[in-house]
Design a protein around this motif. Structure first.
Motif, mmCIF file in Angstrom:
data_model
loop_
_atom_site.group_PDB
_atom_site.id
_atom_site.type_symbol
_atom_site.label_atom_id
_atom_site.label_comp_id
_atom_site.label_asym_id
_atom_site.label_seq_id
_atom_site.Cartn_x
_atom_site.Cartn_y
_atom_site.Cartn_z
ATOM 1 N N SER A 22 7.508 -2.128 8.990
ATOM 2 C CA SER A 22 7.126 -3.164 8.026
ATOM 3 C C SER A 22 5.939 -3.965 8.539
ATOM 4 O O SER A 22 5.025 -4.309 7.776
ATOM 5 C CB SER A 22 8.313 -4.101 7.765
ATOM 6 O OG SER A 22 9.358 -3.418 7.125
ATOM 7 N N TYR A 25 2.781 -2.044 8.129
ATOM 8 C CA TYR A 25 2.391 -2.063 6.711
ATOM 9 C C TYR A 25 1.637 -3.355 6.381
ATOM 10 O O TYR A 25 0.588 -3.330 5.715
ATOM 11 C CB TYR A 25 3.627 -1.935 5.821
ATOM 12 C CG TYR A 25 3.360 -2.241 4.367
ATOM 13 C CD1 TYR A 25 2.694 -1.322 3.563
ATOM 14 C CD2 TYR A 25 3.750 -3.459 3.813
ATOM 15 C CE1 TYR A 25 2.419 -1.610 2.223
ATOM 16 C CE2 TYR A 25 3.483 -3.748 2.479
ATOM 17 C CZ TYR A 25 2.821 -2.821 1.690
ATOM 18 O OH TYR A 25 2.554 -3.105 0.376
ATOM 19 N N SER A 29 -2.106 -3.459 4.933
ATOM 20 C CA SER A 29 -1.970 -3.472 3.468
ATOM 21 C C SER A 29 -3.145 -4.159 2.785
ATOM 22 O O SER A 29 -3.316 -4.040 1.567
ATOM 23 C CB SER A 29 -0.672 -4.192 3.074
ATOM 24 O OG SER A 29 -0.734 -5.562 3.441
ATOM 25 N N ILE A 150 -3.243 5.794 8.369
ATOM 26 C CA ILE A 150 -3.247 4.777 7.311
ATOM 27 C C ILE A 150 -4.195 5.182 6.186
ATOM 28 O O ILE A 150 -3.871 5.052 4.994
ATOM 29 C CB ILE A 150 -3.649 3.412 7.894
ATOM 30 C CG1 ILE A 150 -2.609 2.930 8.916
ATOM 31 C CG2 ILE A 150 -3.837 2.394 6.784
ATOM 32 C CD1 ILE A 150 -1.227 2.718 8.351
ATOM 33 N N THR A 269 6.382 2.864 7.454
ATOM 34 C CA THR A 269 5.150 2.323 6.863
ATOM 35 C C THR A 269 4.721 3.168 5.663
ATOM 36 O O THR A 269 4.319 2.635 4.623
ATOM 37 C CB THR A 269 4.028 2.293 7.917
ATOM 38 O OG1 THR A 269 4.453 1.533 9.046
ATOM 39 C CG2 THR A 269 2.760 1.685 7.351
ATOM 40 N N TYR A 270 4.801 4.482 5.817
ATOM 41 C CA TYR A 270 4.453 5.397 4.724
ATOM 42 C C TYR A 270 5.327 5.138 3.502
ATOM 43 O O TYR A 270 4.837 5.095 2.360
ATOM 44 C CB TYR A 270 4.607 6.835 5.212
ATOM 45 C CG TYR A 270 4.727 7.875 4.129
ATOM 46 C CD1 TYR A 270 3.695 8.111 3.233
ATOM 47 C CD2 TYR A 270 5.892 8.634 4.007
ATOM 48 C CE1 TYR A 270 3.812 9.070 2.238
ATOM 49 C CE2 TYR A 270 6.025 9.592 3.023
ATOM 50 C CZ TYR A 270 4.985 9.807 2.140
ATOM 51 O OH TYR A 270 5.111 10.753 1.156
ATOM 52 N N ARG A 272 6.707 2.328 2.664
ATOM 53 C CA ARG A 272 6.284 1.062 2.057
ATOM 54 C C ARG A 272 5.047 1.261 1.192
ATOM 55 O O ARG A 272 4.953 0.718 0.085
ATOM 56 C CB ARG A 272 6.002 0.024 3.144
ATOM 57 C CG ARG A 272 7.220 -0.493 3.901
ATOM 58 C CD ARG A 272 8.139 -1.324 3.020
ATOM 59 N NE ARG A 272 7.484 -2.489 2.436
ATOM 60 C CZ ARG A 272 7.443 -3.705 2.998
ATOM 61 N NH1 ARG A 272 8.035 -3.901 4.173
ATOM 62 N NH2 ARG A 272 6.851 -4.708 2.401
ATOM 63 N N PHE A 273 4.071 2.022 1.683
ATOM 64 C CA PHE A 273 2.868 2.278 0.893
ATOM 65 C C PHE A 273 3.206 3.086 -0.365
ATOM 66 O O PHE A 273 2.607 2.864 -1.426
ATOM 67 C CB PHE A 273 1.837 3.044 1.731
ATOM 68 C CG PHE A 273 0.906 2.168 2.518
ATOM 69 C CD1 PHE A 273 -0.173 1.543 1.916
ATOM 70 C CD2 PHE A 273 1.099 1.962 3.876
ATOM 71 C CE1 PHE A 273 -1.035 0.732 2.638
ATOM 72 C CE2 PHE A 273 0.250 1.160 4.617
ATOM 73 C CZ PHE A 273 -0.823 0.536 4.004
#
Length: 559
Positions: A22, A25, A29, A150, A269-270, A272-273
């Motif tokens: 998180s 991210y 972001s 990313i 993280t992936y 979340r995106f």
């Protein structure tokens, strides 16, 4: 007890994945968040000094070109320092300049996040070189891998024509992620007796009355970033088997988690995106299944010991302890070896050259697959590549245009993915064959049997996977090995980066396709199985024949 030790470390990793994922991210972001209060002021100064006033989104071509040019400049500066270190400051041991081909190999190695070492750290580099070149590149190469991941994630999950701004991502990767984490881990390691000093060698008098010099230096700071950045280059020649780099089982666990946490957290993280956390857990689940399978292989093999030794009555209850530190034992050595090659870190707390034949299959296989967590950013991108391959194959089977996260997968993307997929085995198997065709290659082999094949195969696999560990019985500090592995490291790093950023650039421009009842789902257990199957089948078709000539043949010959 061994299984319990490994289970506890895996549980600790699971507790880290969500909060760290998180946080990563929020860092990338490009939305306002709490981290701005701490780091925005520092970054504003850096942007001002660098002349970066505006930071618009970049196309994949501009992003890739910015990445390559930045890496080239860093390589040039680092090479000059290594060639002139004798006359530069912070050289209390008066270490000489590094030889030209070794300098080429070393600078390429650290810029590509490989950290393959054809030199001994404490005698080959001055403190200035260790800090200004080696540690600097441990940060920059790791950040390069993270921001490629990313950018790729943005390409397959966002709408628009850009994948972010390279310079903004590059600076944030340092200021908000790696530097703060490295400071914390460094302080913890210093508290656990890892040296951190700029003093010269320590002179002591031995029991025989002789004088002995013991090397120290800024060890803790290098050890922290070598693991967090999945770099692996040791301050000392024997790496994390050295008691100054890794003095206790507790530091061993900290180093394992350090090199494992970012590659594992990037899967979250992936998710979340993608705005679908199941997508992230599917990737993590596939990686975890492969990891546990290979960890089981090396642990069982090393616990059972060497069949040749067992046959003559020299078996041990501790298993095969050759090349291992007693303070770690079989379990923590097996776990360390699995994590360091799964996360393509390359740091070692035992000598991989002394692993049993079946035990040696684990580090070799993990580097060949290069998808099981992988180095910072690289493993995730490679596993997403296999996810696209899996979707493409399933789409062909049902006669439907393949889709991944709402984007149609068409011939352009598959051609680029094929380049990235085939480049990896080509730059491993081609140079391996070439090494056996010339005395320049064969002359470095210390074992004339099947193990000698494994030594050469491991060296090029490690270079291609940007790992850096080695079967250290190989005499690899020669112009042939320095140049050949240097070229393999370059190709292993940048061919896949360019190809996969091109895939991201192609997908980001496509209009998302609405999900229908016929859309193939990629967020369930079935797709985990498809992913694992795709990785194993492609890996076996590519590498099983050469594995049969090396570790498998060695195993059969000593029974």
């Amino acid at each position: 007890m061994g299984v319990l030790q490994m289970a506890i470390v895996i549980l600790l990793l699971l507790l880290i994945v969500k909060p760290l994922g998180s946080y990563i991210y929020h860092v990338f972001s490009n939305k306002s968040n709490k981290t701005d209060k701490v780091f925005a002021g520092i970054e504003k100064i850096i942007y001002s000094i660098s002349g970066i006033k505006e930071r618009p989104g970049m196309t994949w071509k501009k992003y890739t070109m910015s990445l390559l040019l930045t890496n080239i400049v860093l390589v040039a500066v680092g090479y000059v320092i290594l060639r002139l270190q004798k006359w530069l400051p912070l050289n209390p041991s008066q270490i000489d300049n590094m030889e030209s081909t070794l300098s080429f190999n070393t600078i390429v190695s650290f810029m590509t996040n490989t950290n393959l070492q054809h030199y001994s750290g404490e005698t080959g580099l001055s403190y200035f070189s260790q800090m200004s070149v080696i540690m600097m590149m441990m940060f920059t190469s790791a950040v390069t891998g993270i921001i490629v991941a990313i950018a790729f994630i943005r390409g397959i999950t966002s709408k628009g024509a850009t994948i972010g701004n390279f310079f903004e991502d590059f600076i944030k990767g340092h200021t908000r992620l790696l530097i703060p984490m490295a400071v914390v881990v460094t302080l913890v390691l210093v508290g656990l007796k890892v040296p951190q000093t700029l003093d010269g060698t320590i002179q002591i008098t031995t029991l025989e009355g002789e004088k002995q010099e013991i090397a120290t230096g800024p060890v803790a700071s290098l050890v922290s970033i070598k693991h967090l950045g999945t770099n692996g280059g040791g301050f000392f020649g024997v790496n994390s088997a050295h008691p100054f780099e890794n003095p206790s089982p507790l530091t061993n666990v900290i180093e394992i988690l350090s090199m494992w946490c970012i590659p594992a957290a990037l899967t979250y993280t992936y998710g979340r995106f993608a705005k679908n956390q199941k997508q992230g857990w599917v990737i993590f689940g596939a990686m975890a299944i492969l990891f546990i399978a290979f960890l089981s292989l090396i642990y069982i093999s090393e616990s059972n010991g060497n069949p040749a030794m067992n046959a003559i009555g020299l078996s041990s209850e501790q298993g095969s302890m050759e090349g291992k530190e007693v303070r770690f034992g079989t379990a923590q050595s097996a776990l360390f070896s699995t994590v360091t090659t799964a996360a393509t870190t390359g740091t070692v707390n035992n000598m991989h050259d002394t692993l049993t034949p079946l035990g040696g299959i684990t580090p070799l296989s993990l580097m060949m697959l290069n998808t099981v967590f992988g180095g910072d950013g690289v493993g995730l991108v490679n596993m997403l590549m296999y996810a696209i391959i899996g979707v493409f194959i399933c789409g062909l089977m049902v006669g439907r245009t393949p889709e991944f996260l709402g984007r149609k997968i068409e011939p352009r993307e598959m051609k680029l993915i094929t380049i990235a997929l085939l480049a990896h085995p080509l730059i491993i198997l081609g140079p391996t064959a070439l090494a056996f065709m010339t005395e320049l290659g064969k002359g470095a082999i210390s074992n004339p049997g099947f193990h000698g094949i494994s030594q050469v195969l491991y060296e090029y696999t490690s270079a291609a996977a940007n790992n850096g560990s080695g079967f250290e019985g190989l005499g690899d500090n020669t112009p042939f090995w320095n140049i050949s592995t240097g070229l393999v490291m370059l190709l292993g790093r940048y061919v896949s980066i360019i190809a996969l950023l091109a895939v991201a650039g192609s997908l980001v421009k496509k209009q998302p396709v609405p999900e229908t009842i016929g859309t193939f789902r990629t967020d369930n257990i079935l797709f985990v199985g498809i992913l694992v199957g795709a990785v194993l089948i492609i890996g076996a078709l590519t590498f099983l024949p050469v594995m049969a000539l090396g570790p498998i043949a060695e195993y059969l010959s000593i029974r």
